[in-house]
Design an enzyme around this catalytic site. Structure first.
Site, mmCIF file in Angstrom:
data_model
loop_
_atom_site.group_PDB
_atom_site.id
_atom_site.type_symbol
_atom_site.label_atom_id
_atom_site.label_comp_id
_atom_site.label_asym_id
_atom_site.label_seq_id
_atom_site.Cartn_x
_atom_site.Cartn_y
_atom_site.Cartn_z
ATOM 1 N N ILE A 169 13.233 -10.021 -18.385
ATOM 2 C CA ILE A 169 13.722 -8.843 -19.278
ATOM 3 C C ILE A 169 14.775 -9.208 -20.126
ATOM 4 O O ILE A 169 15.802 -9.940 -19.726
ATOM 5 C CB ILE A 169 14.106 -7.556 -18.518
ATOM 6 N N ASP A 207 -3.360 -9.648 7.086
ATOM 7 C CA ASP A 207 -2.251 -9.799 7.917
ATOM 8 C C ASP A 207 -1.674 -8.290 8.702
ATOM 9 O O ASP A 207 -1.177 -8.549 9.797
ATOM 10 C CB ASP A 207 -0.884 -10.003 7.008
ATOM 11 N N CYS A 215 0.853 -1.206 -0.052
ATOM 12 C CA CYS A 215 -0.045 -0.185 -0.005
ATOM 13 C C CYS A 215 0.967 1.176 0.166
ATOM 14 O O CYS A 215 2.054 1.225 -0.002
ATOM 15 C CB CYS A 215 -0.867 0.004 1.149
#
Length: 639
Positions: free
Chosen positions: A296, A103, A2
């Site tokens: 990549i 969590d 977040c």
């Protein structure tokens, strides 16, 4: 995973003012948490707490900020806390209830039970801000290695914080200004631990907490270290290396298994290196269904290792997503956007490549991947670690100029601290020497009394290096500076979360890390083979050619290697480094910088050409940061 932000100003107690100040700070963190937004105000105390959510665990029950029923405590969490189900069950048995089943919900009950020492019970990567209205105390906490970012600005009587600096700069009491000292550090790549590119904005150091306590109308602020990457003063001798091989194997299996837990699919980043291939191999055996692997590929054989990654994907039956990148993707608008997300300069366009990769991960509907960062720090994987212990064995190849110095450098502050000058900082000392003549006279005057090399050394706790083995010292000093300030920021969280994607570095699980510090140096690097103990632990997981392969430079091809890339860089130079703009920003002498830029492309020495590339990247980005954050110029769209 977040974004968290907020502020505490005891004199700002109007709820409308609190909300109007917080909303722009949340808006600029929307990329970190597009799934949900929450806020909590303690109006009488002048506290505003905000959260933007990327839902990965507890999809329907993870709203934040989390608070107690009586409203006296609130917390915001960025990151993942592993083993939370067991902790939640233990808390329930002790009559401490969690609010929800995410969590993050274990944090407040743990705090109520253990006080600020609760953080030692946490396993994972996290940044936490907790407000205790009863004690009038605010606590900012950062995980052990600094995997998750957390920044703050301390005013005369206020504290502003955020997962990214850009949220702090949106607060009405904070004026965006580049820091001249930090500009010099960025040019030489090595930041002082705890600093940022901006004046009066600081980072909570890894393994530290910042505690603000209200005393009347004042905020008293103190910092406390709660964990460190500590090596012993001596290592066991005569121990069977096989014991350490088994010890690493068991702990790494557990770390990967732990990071596969989520309520959304979890993939793996896959380069052609030992670290990510080990992660994929273990995850494949731990997971019932095939793993999605993201790789990549660069348009230069010298820097590309996607062929080995492809063979590893085939060996494990992984579904591989291959992203091929050229100058079109590495420069121009994507370069500018990566700079905005990084909030500091980077020496190589690997950061831009990582931005593109996280974008591809999200396009494939994945929100989380396990990565291989931290392995080199734990097991002595970088060539400068080996050089510090065993001495020179070559001139560095493509490492020279960027990772290894072509000639030995020394500095009194480092000699005093460590007994030697670590090889990892030596190439950046040479970059600094090359940069100094280009700087504005005011910056050169500043450097008469400010020594950037000494400032970095001064940020290292001497008690943590005194009496340690040379390899331990080298690993520790690198980890306290470049791991957090480079690999885990512009090489990690900032580019991943730019596209709302969570990275989980299994090697940096503290159970793995604490065990790794006990491994004798001659087991980490054995008979000249770096990461020997890891290779042996993964011998049946890795392809033979990878097991036997030396460390490879995971970098994007520098601009000087390709005339098309050079043209793309020159286009950015013509826009961002005009004499007028350089003069206005005030960090460089316009005439001297112009001559350097003109001469740089004619350099025939490969080492110096790589160094010139580094300097050009940093110079461009300092001016971009000024434009983006100080002038408020809009970001370009990326196709």
């Amino acid at each position: 995973m977040c974004g968290i932000t907020g502020f505490w100003n005891p004199s700002r107690t109007n709820e409308r003012d609190l909300r109007f100040a917080l909303d722009p700070m949340l808006d600029v963190l929307d990329h970190r948490g597009p799934d949900e937004r929450g806020s909590r105000f303690f109006r009488e105390q002048g506290v505003a707490m905000g959260h933007t959510r990327l839902s990965i665990i507890g999809l329907a029950c993870g709203h934040q900020p989390i608070e107690t029923d009586d409203g006296d405590y609130a917390v915001t969490v960025n990151g993942e806390l592993y083993g939370y189900k067991r902790v939640r069950t233990q808390l329930a048995c002790q009559q401490y209830e969690c609010s929800g089943k995410s969590d993050s919900a274990i944090t407040l009950p743990l705090y109520l039970r253990d006080g600020i020492g609760f953080v030692e019970q946490l396993r994972g990567e996290f940044a936490i801000v907790l407000f205790d209205a009863r004690e009038q105390r605010l606590i900012l906490i950062r995980d052990r290695f600094g995997i998750k970012p957390l920044y703050y600005h301390a005013g005369d009587n206020s504290l502003v914080w955020g997962s990214e600096v850009k949220s702090i700069l949106k607060h009405p009491d904070v004026t965006p200004r580049l820091c001249p000292k930090a500009a010099v550090h960025q040019m030489m790549q090595v930041m002082v631990p705890g600093s940022t590119a901006f004046e009066d904005v600081h980072a909570v150091k890894p393994g530290h907490m910042l505690i603000a306590t209200r005393r009347g109308d004042r905020l008293e602020i103190e910092t406390k270290r709660w964990w460190d990457f500590e090596f012993p003063t001596s290592h066991e001798t005569g121990v069977d290396p096989g014991e350490y091989v088994q010890g690493v194997q068991g702990r790494l299996i557990d770390a990967v298994a732990t990071r596969l837990e989520a309520d959304v699919p979890v993939g793996c980043y896959l380069s052609g290196g030992i670290d990510s291939c080990s992660i994929l191999g273990l995850a494949t055996n731990l997971q019932q269904s095939p793993i999605k692997a993201f790789t990549i590929a660069f348009d230069s054989d010298e820097y590309d290792e996607s062929n080995i990654a492809k063979r590893m994907a085939e060996r494990t039956g992984a579904e591989q997503e291959l992203l091929r990148l050229t100058e079109k993707e590495l420069y121009g608008p994507a370069f500018e956007r990566a700079t905005w997300h990084a909030e500091r300069t980077f020496y190589n366009t690997l950061a831009v490549a990582k931005w593109h990769m996280s974008r591809r991960v999200r396009a494939c509907n994945y929100k989380a991947v396990i990565t291989g960062e931290g392995s080199d720090e734990l097991f002595g994987g970088y060539p400068f670690f080996q050089r510090d212990w065993l001495g020179r064995d070559d001139e560095g190849g493509i490492f020279a100029g960027a990772i290894l110095a072509e000639a030995d450098q020394t500095h009194a502050a480092w000699e005093s601290l460590c007994g030697f000058t670590p090889s990892w900082i030596q190439p950046w000392m040479l970059v600094l020497d090359r940069v100094k003549p280009l700087l504005h006279s005011s910056i050169q005057d500043m450097l008469q009394t400010y020594d950037p090399i000494a400032e970095v050394a001064g940020a290292i706790d001497p008690d943590m290096v005194r009496g340690r083995h040379r390899l331990d010292i080298s690993q520790y000093t690198w980890s306290k500076t470049m791991l957090e300030g480079q690999i885990l920021t512009w090489g990690g969280d900032r580019m991943d979360m730019a596209n709302s994607m969570e990275a989980r570095p299994a090697f940096l699980d503290h159970h793995v890390a604490e065990y790794a510090t006990t491994i004798p140096p001659d087991v980490r690097i054995r008979d000249g083979v770096e990461k020997w103990v890891l290779r042996e632990a993964m011998v049946n997981v890795l392809p033979r050619e990878l097991y036997e392969r030396k460390k490879f430079a995971f970098m994007a091809p520098p601009a000087h290697t390709d005339p098309v890339k050079r043209a793309a860089v020159e286009e950015m130079i013509h826009h961002w480094l005009t004499p007028e703009r350089v003069a206005a920003v005030g960090l460089f002498n316009p005439a001297k910088l112009s001559k350097f830029l003109s001469d740089a492309w004619h350099e025939t020495d490969g080492t110096l050409a790589r160094r010139n590339d580094i300097m050009i990247n940093h110079t461009l980005q300092l001016h971009m940061l000024h434009g983006q954050y100080v002038e408020g110029l809009p970001l370009p769209a990326v196709d």
